[in-house]
Motif scaffolding. Sequence first.
Motif, PDB file in Angstrom:
ATOM      1  N   THR A   1       0.818  -1.210   0.000  1.00 13.54           N
ATOM      2  CA  THR A   1       0.000   0.000   0.000  1.00 13.54           C
ATOM      3  C   THR A   1       0.855   1.263   0.000  1.00 13.54           C
ATOM      4  OG1 THR A   1      -0.140  -0.133   2.416  1.00 13.54           O
ATOM      5  CG2 THR A   1      -1.963  -1.063   1.151  1.00 13.54           C
ATOM      6  N   LEU A   2       0.283   2.313  -0.602  1.00 14.72           N
ATOM      7  CA  LEU A   2       0.885   3.646  -0.605  1.00 14.72           C
ATOM      8  C   LEU A   2      -0.178   4.655  -0.174  1.00 14.72           C
ATOM      9  CD1 LEU A   2       2.908   3.799  -3.972  1.00 14.72           C
ATOM     10  CD2 LEU A   2       3.874   3.784  -1.660  1.00 14.72           C
ATOM     11  N   ARG A   3       0.268   5.692   0.507  1.00 11.42           N
ATOM     12  CA  ARG A   3      -0.646   6.772   0.863  1.00 11.42           C
ATOM     13  C   ARG A   3       0.141   8.034   1.156  1.00 11.42           C
ATOM     14  NH1 ARG A   3      -5.514   6.630   5.360  1.00 11.42           N
ATOM     15  NH2 ARG A   3      -6.413   8.654   4.810  1.00 11.42           N
ATOM     16  N   GLY A   4      -0.284   9.135   0.563  1.00 13.78           N
ATOM     17  CA  GLY A   4       0.334  10.419   0.859  1.00 13.78           C
ATOM     18  C   GLY A   4       1.251  10.925  -0.234  1.00 13.78           C
ATOM     19  N   PHE A   5       2.143  11.827   0.149  1.00 17.10           N
ATOM     20  CA  PHE A   5       3.025  12.504  -0.788  1.00 17.10           C
ATOM     21  C   PHE A   5       4.419  11.885  -0.815  1.00 17.10           C
ATOM     22  CE2 PHE A   5       0.421  16.249  -1.616  1.00 17.10           C
ATOM     23  CZ  PHE A   5      -0.410  16.291  -0.507  1.00 17.10           C
ATOM     24  N   PRO A   6       4.983  11.729  -1.991  1.00 19.99           N
ATOM     25  CA  PRO A   6       6.403  11.370  -2.058  1.00 19.99           C
ATOM     26  C   PRO A   6       7.256  12.617  -1.831  1.00 19.99           C
ATOM     27  CG  PRO A   6       5.507  11.565  -4.275  1.00 19.99           C
ATOM     28  CD  PRO A   6       4.357  11.786  -3.335  1.00 19.99           C
TER      29      PRO A   6
ATOM     30  N   GLY B   1      -4.883  12.644  -0.214  1.00 15.08           N
ATOM     31  CA  GLY B   1      -5.245  11.449  -0.982  1.00 15.08           C
ATOM     32  C   GLY B   1      -5.643  10.284  -0.102  1.00 15.08           C
ATOM     33  N   GLY B   2      -6.098   9.209  -0.740  1.00 16.88           N
ATOM     34  CA  GLY B   2      -6.524   8.028  -0.008  1.00 16.88           C
ATOM     35  C   GLY B   2      -5.508   6.910  -0.089  1.00 16.88           C
ATOM     36  N   LEU B   3      -5.868   5.800   0.526  1.00 21.33           N
ATOM     37  CA  LEU B   3      -5.002   4.626   0.537  1.00 21.33           C
ATOM     38  C   LEU B   3      -5.055   3.935  -0.827  1.00 21.33           C
ATOM     39  CD1 LEU B   3      -3.324   2.975   2.693  1.00 21.33           C
ATOM     40  CD2 LEU B   3      -5.319   1.477   2.793  1.00 21.33           C
ATOM     41  N   VAL B   4      -3.887   3.658  -1.383  1.00 17.54           N
ATOM     42  CA  VAL B   4      -3.797   2.962  -2.678  1.00 17.54           C
ATOM     43  C   VAL B   4      -3.150   1.603  -2.450  1.00 17.54           C
ATOM     44  CG1 VAL B   4      -2.880   3.025  -5.022  1.00 17.54           C
ATOM     45  CG2 VAL B   4      -3.582   5.163  -3.901  1.00 17.54           C
ATOM     46  N   ARG B   5      -3.891   0.556  -2.775  1.00 14.78           N
ATOM     47  CA  ARG B   5      -3.351  -0.797  -2.598  1.00 14.78           C
ATOM     48  C   ARG B   5      -2.958  -1.359  -3.952  1.00 14.78           C
ATOM     49  NH1 ARG B   5      -2.797  -4.064   1.461  1.00 14.78           N
ATOM     50  NH2 ARG B   5      -2.772  -6.328   1.220  1.00 14.78           N
ATOM     51  N   LEU B   6      -1.713  -1.785  -4.036  1.00  7.43           N
ATOM     52  CA  LEU B   6      -1.164  -2.273  -5.297  1.00  7.43           C
ATOM     53  C   LEU B   6      -0.919  -3.776  -5.231  1.00  7.43           C
ATOM     54  CD1 LEU B   6       1.520   0.499  -6.033  1.00  7.43           C
ATOM     55  CD2 LEU B   6      -0.859   0.396  -6.812  1.00  7.43           C
ATOM     56  N   GLN B   7      -1.579  -4.493  -6.107  1.00  7.26           N
ATOM     57  CA  GLN B   7      -1.268  -5.896  -6.289  1.00  7.26           C
ATOM     58  C   GLN B   7       0.034  -6.001  -7.088  1.00  7.26           C
ATOM     59  OE1 GLN B   7      -2.911  -8.328  -4.832  1.00  7.26           O
ATOM     60  NE2 GLN B   7      -4.506  -6.951  -4.009  1.00  7.26           N
ATOM     61  N   PRO B   8       0.693  -7.126  -7.075  1.00  9.06           N
ATOM     62  CA  PRO B   8       1.922  -7.263  -7.863  1.00  9.06           C
ATOM     63  C   PRO B   8       1.695  -6.859  -9.322  1.00  9.06           C
ATOM     64  CG  PRO B   8       1.678  -9.144  -6.419  1.00  9.06           C
ATOM     65  CD  PRO B   8       0.416  -8.349  -6.272  1.00  9.06           C
ATOM     66  N   GLY B   9       2.552  -5.971  -9.833  1.00  7.83           N
ATOM     67  CA  GLY B   9       2.447  -5.493 -11.197  1.00  7.83           C
ATOM     68  C   GLY B   9       1.594  -4.248 -11.369  1.00  7.83           C
ATOM     69  N   GLN B  10       0.835  -3.863 -10.365  1.00  7.50           N
ATOM     70  CA  GLN B  10       0.002  -2.661 -10.469  1.00  7.50           C
ATOM     71  C   GLN B  10       0.802  -1.401 -10.140  1.00  7.50           C
ATOM     72  OE1 GLN B  10      -3.420  -3.435  -7.923  1.00  7.50           O
ATOM     73  NE2 GLN B  10      -4.605  -4.197  -9.684  1.00  7.50           N
ATOM     74  N   SER B  11       0.277  -0.254 -10.620  1.00  6.37           N
ATOM     75  CA  SER B  11       0.998   1.018 -10.470  1.00  6.37           C
ATOM     76  C   SER B  11       0.142   2.088  -9.815  1.00  6.37           C
ATOM     77  CB  SER B  11       1.469   1.523 -11.833  1.00  6.37           C
ATOM     78  OG  SER B  11       2.349   0.616 -12.458  1.00  6.37           O
ATOM     79  N   ALA B  12       0.830   3.061  -9.247  1.00  5.92           N
ATOM     80  CA  ALA B  12       0.226   4.284  -8.735  1.00  5.92           C
ATOM     81  C   ALA B  12       1.094   5.441  -9.220  1.00  5.92           C
ATOM     82  CB  ALA B  12       0.153   4.269  -7.216  1.00  5.92           C
ATOM     83  N   HIS B  13       0.550   6.641  -9.185  1.00  7.09           N
ATOM     84  CA  HIS B  13       1.333   7.777  -9.674  1.00  7.09           C
ATOM     85  C   HIS B  13       1.074   9.032  -8.844  1.00  7.09           C
ATOM     86  CE1 HIS B  13      -2.568   8.716 -11.506  1.00  7.09           C
ATOM     87  NE2 HIS B  13      -2.141   9.977 -11.536  1.00  7.09           N
TER      88      HIS B  13
END
Length: 235
Positions: free
Chosen positions: A137-142, A165-177
Amino acid sequence: MSLTIKTVGRGRRVAAGSLIAVAALALTACQDGTGAASRPSSAAASATQQGGSGAQPTAAKQPSSAGAARPSAHAVASAGGKASGGGHAAESHASAMTASDRCTAANMSLRLGASDIGAGNIHYPLVFTNKGKKACTLRGFPGVSLILRDGSPVGKPATREGGPGGLVRLQPGQSAHAVLHTVNEGVSDTPCWAGSQIVYVYPPGSKESMTTGSRGLRVCGGRFDVTAVEAGALG
């Protein structure tokens, strides 16, 4: 003579009444187990001194422990405490993202997408991809900075733009930006920074950095912003 007898008789009755009162006090003390008679209240003493007018002393009102008001859950929460029995609203809710499933620099790849230019603004998608074998999972600012290959900085780190922003859950191979933003040269009198070579990034919540090529990204007008991460890849 008869008057004297009546006076004596009345005195005897008063004395007898006094003895009865003393006996009653002694009996009360024994029943209390204290061994000492309770002292009359000041109100009772005052009534006695006023000649026994017949008025009964008023008992002093004591606060009832059964009726003592308890602080409300709102008051406890305002004071920084936790209300018992229904005080859940005062408790903080833990984030769904924990250290064990947070996406880290070790299990992601990073790239800078193609620029999107329009209306004097330039946007670059900064894409994180889960290359691990389990979801994270990712959440917030880089945290984002521009540097040269020798590590020297170019300008200042990007400032945050928009909401968390909200919580972003990434399965293997998925992306967020996240999206980097600056403006075209000439839009502002503020001079442009020198051209960069590398984008230096700390993923949200991570203490380890990642890098990717900057595609010659140059900040102009003193504007260099970054948004919070969102699901999906752009560019």
